[in-house]
Scaffold this motif. Sequence first.
Motif, PDB file in Angstrom:
ATOM      1  N   SER A  18       0.846  -1.190   0.000  1.00 19.33           N
ATOM      2  CA  SER A  18       0.000   0.000   0.000  1.00 19.33           C
ATOM      3  C   SER A  18       0.880   1.238   0.000  1.00 19.33           C
ATOM      4  CB  SER A  18      -0.916   0.033   1.229  1.00 19.33           C
ATOM      5  OG  SER A  18      -1.664   1.243   1.261  1.00 19.33           O
ATOM      6  N   ASN A  19       0.462   2.233  -0.763  1.00 17.72           N
ATOM      7  CA  ASN A  19       1.143   3.519  -0.795  1.00 17.72           C
ATOM      8  C   ASN A  19       0.528   4.497   0.208  1.00 17.72           C
ATOM      9  OD1 ASN A  19       3.027   5.478  -2.046  1.00 17.72           O
ATOM     10  ND2 ASN A  19       1.149   6.477  -2.715  1.00 17.72           N
ATOM     11  N   THR A  20      -0.291   4.000   1.130  1.00 19.57           N
ATOM     12  CA  THR A  20      -0.921   4.899   2.088  1.00 19.57           C
ATOM     13  C   THR A  20       0.118   5.768   2.791  1.00 19.57           C
ATOM     14  OG1 THR A  20      -2.367   5.058   4.020  1.00 19.57           O
ATOM     15  CG2 THR A  20      -0.892   3.170   3.940  1.00 19.57           C
ATOM     16  N   SER A  21      -0.246   7.022   3.021  1.00 23.83           N
ATOM     17  CA  SER A  21       0.668   7.952   3.676  1.00 23.83           C
ATOM     18  C   SER A  21       0.378   8.111   5.158  1.00 23.83           C
ATOM     19  CB  SER A  21       0.586   9.327   2.992  1.00 23.83           C
ATOM     20  OG  SER A  21      -0.748   9.806   2.997  1.00 23.83           O
ATOM     21  N   SER A  22      -0.706   7.484   5.657  1.00 25.93           N
ATOM     22  CA  SER A  22      -1.030   7.699   7.065  1.00 25.93           C
ATOM     23  C   SER A  22      -1.867   6.606   7.705  1.00 25.93           C
ATOM     24  CB  SER A  22      -1.776   9.031   7.232  1.00 25.93           C
ATOM     25  OG  SER A  22      -3.015   9.005   6.541  1.00 25.93           O
ATOM     26  N   LEU A  23      -2.635   5.850   6.931  1.00 24.57           N
ATOM     27  CA  LEU A  23      -3.569   4.891   7.520  1.00 24.57           C
ATOM     28  C   LEU A  23      -2.843   3.694   8.126  1.00 24.57           C
ATOM     29  CD1 LEU A  23      -6.345   4.889   4.757  1.00 24.57           C
ATOM     30  CD2 LEU A  23      -6.260   6.234   6.873  1.00 24.57           C
ATOM     31  N   SER A  24      -3.501   3.055   9.080  1.00 23.01           N
ATOM     32  CA  SER A  24      -2.887   1.931   9.801  1.00 23.01           C
ATOM     33  C   SER A  24      -2.634   0.743   8.884  1.00 23.01           C
ATOM     34  CB  SER A  24      -3.794   1.492  10.953  1.00 23.01           C
ATOM     35  OG  SER A  24      -3.349   0.271  11.496  1.00 23.01           O
TER      36      SER A  24
ATOM     37  N   VAL B 273      12.823   2.889   7.096  1.00 21.78           N
ATOM     38  CA  VAL B 273      11.963   1.831   7.626  1.00 21.78           C
ATOM     39  C   VAL B 273      11.328   2.296   8.927  1.00 21.78           C
ATOM     40  CG1 VAL B 273      11.877  -0.563   8.418  1.00 21.78           C
ATOM     41  CG2 VAL B 273      13.437   0.087   6.557  1.00 21.78           C
ATOM     42  N   VAL B 274       9.997   2.222   8.990  1.00 19.46           N
ATOM     43  CA  VAL B 274       9.278   2.651  10.193  1.00 19.46           C
ATOM     44  C   VAL B 274       8.249   1.595  10.577  1.00 19.46           C
ATOM     45  CG1 VAL B 274       9.572   5.098   9.686  1.00 19.46           C
ATOM     46  CG2 VAL B 274       7.533   3.933   8.875  1.00 19.46           C
ATOM     47  N   ASN B 275       7.992   1.501  11.874  1.00 23.14           N
ATOM     48  CA  ASN B 275       6.921   0.648  12.347  1.00 23.14           C
ATOM     49  C   ASN B 275       5.585   1.352  12.170  1.00 23.14           C
ATOM     50  OD1 ASN B 275       8.480  -1.613  13.297  1.00 23.14           O
ATOM     51  ND2 ASN B 275       9.181  -0.317  14.973  1.00 23.14           N
ATOM     52  N   ASP B 276       4.546   0.567  12.089  1.00 22.02           N
ATOM     53  CA  ASP B 276       3.212   1.107  11.862  1.00 22.02           C
ATOM     54  C   ASP B 276       2.793   2.031  13.009  1.00 22.02           C
ATOM     55  OD1 ASP B 276       0.728   1.457  10.681  1.00 22.02           O
ATOM     56  OD2 ASP B 276      -0.143  -0.275  11.690  1.00 22.02           O
ATOM     57  N   ALA B 277       2.463   3.269  12.672  1.00 19.19           N
ATOM     58  CA  ALA B 277       1.961   4.260  13.619  1.00 19.19           C
ATOM     59  C   ALA B 277       1.240   5.314  12.800  1.00 19.19           C
ATOM     60  CB  ALA B 277       3.109   4.890  14.414  1.00 19.19           C
TER      61      ALA B 277
ATOM     62  N   ALA C  40      -5.673  13.784  13.709  1.00 20.80           N
ATOM     63  CA  ALA C  40      -6.369  14.410  14.828  1.00 20.80           C
ATOM     64  C   ALA C  40      -7.211  13.380  15.578  1.00 20.80           C
ATOM     65  CB  ALA C  40      -7.245  15.557  14.326  1.00 20.80           C
ATOM     66  N   GLU C  41      -7.810  12.479  14.825  1.00 22.17           N
ATOM     67  CA  GLU C  41      -8.638  11.431  15.429  1.00 22.17           C
ATOM     68  C   GLU C  41      -7.808  10.436  16.227  1.00 22.17           C
ATOM     69  OE1 GLU C  41     -11.384   7.690  13.874  1.00 22.17           O
ATOM     70  OE2 GLU C  41     -11.090   9.421  12.572  1.00 22.17           O
ATOM     71  N   THR C  42      -6.604  10.128  15.725  1.00 16.60           N
ATOM     72  CA  THR C  42      -5.796   9.083  16.356  1.00 16.60           C
ATOM     73  C   THR C  42      -4.742   9.614  17.324  1.00 16.60           C
ATOM     74  OG1 THR C  42      -4.335   9.098  14.417  1.00 16.60           O
ATOM     75  CG2 THR C  42      -6.106   7.451  14.460  1.00 16.60           C
TER      76      THR C  42
END
Length: 302
Positions: free
Chosen positions: A136-142, A200-204, A268-270
């Motif tokens: 996924s190329n998502t830039s923010s979603l979990s 490399v980053v962990n999911d956040a 803001a939600e998370t």
Amino acid sequence: MTTTPQKSPAADPPAQPGAFSPTLPQSVGVLGGGRMGAGIAHAFLTQGCDVLVVERDDDAAAGARTRVESAVAKSIDRGLAGTAGDYLARLEVSTDYAGFAGRELVVEAVPEIWELKVSSLQAVEKHLAADAVLASNTSSLSMSGLGAELQRPENFIGLHFFNPVPASTLIEVVIAKQTAPALVAAAKGWVEALGKTAVVVNDAPGFASSRLGVMLALEAMRMVEEGVASAEDIDNAMVLGYKHPTGPLRTTDIVGLDVRLGIAEYLAETLGERFTPPAILREKVARGELGRKTGKGFFDWA
């Protein structure tokens, strides 16, 4: 006289699920042919891969082809070896998800809408082999949340490309909780083969890049809103004072104000109210001032 039949050379054993190679996949799919998806397709095409881009309908597919063709032409003008025909001969654009069957890697690049991401990823996964990788190329979603919706989450990883993809040298490799460790190592190899650098980053929420970039951009927007300085002077302060290649407001225009708004709302939600989108951002999006793609955002692109 009896002859003994010659044994044919043993065939290579089929790839097993979870056996990931750092060698760049030669058969790649991209779901979504907008500016980002077209850039991702361009990145793989220029490294010798066969690329399939799938879009929602014929008009969108035609637009995707045009964007990829334009990106390839610009790269050749800047010194990329070969002809446009050499690269575009390996490009296929379609509206049929079934074309993803047999692809070693598929990168999803649809808008940052949770329900759309989930349904799109599930639709792609149905056509993939057991050893294929879905990114996924998502830039923010979990990523872990998205992976939980899939049948083979161990084969799922984040490959967050940056706009504009041809000029950017960064790809954020995002590790979901379910991602196989061997896939992380392989993905780093793919990024290097694309001529880019992996972080490399962990999911956040927001990972590293979006979280920091959006925070800076939101504060810059508040400064415009409060009359502290003009958008141009705020950007120049960061470019000249902190050596940023592009200021936070011009970057927002390039990314898209609607995209930045969606990310800010999710953060803001998370993560809390510090990511609350300022009124100026909401108002510009409501007026259709989305940045470069509409000709106007914080700057005039006409």
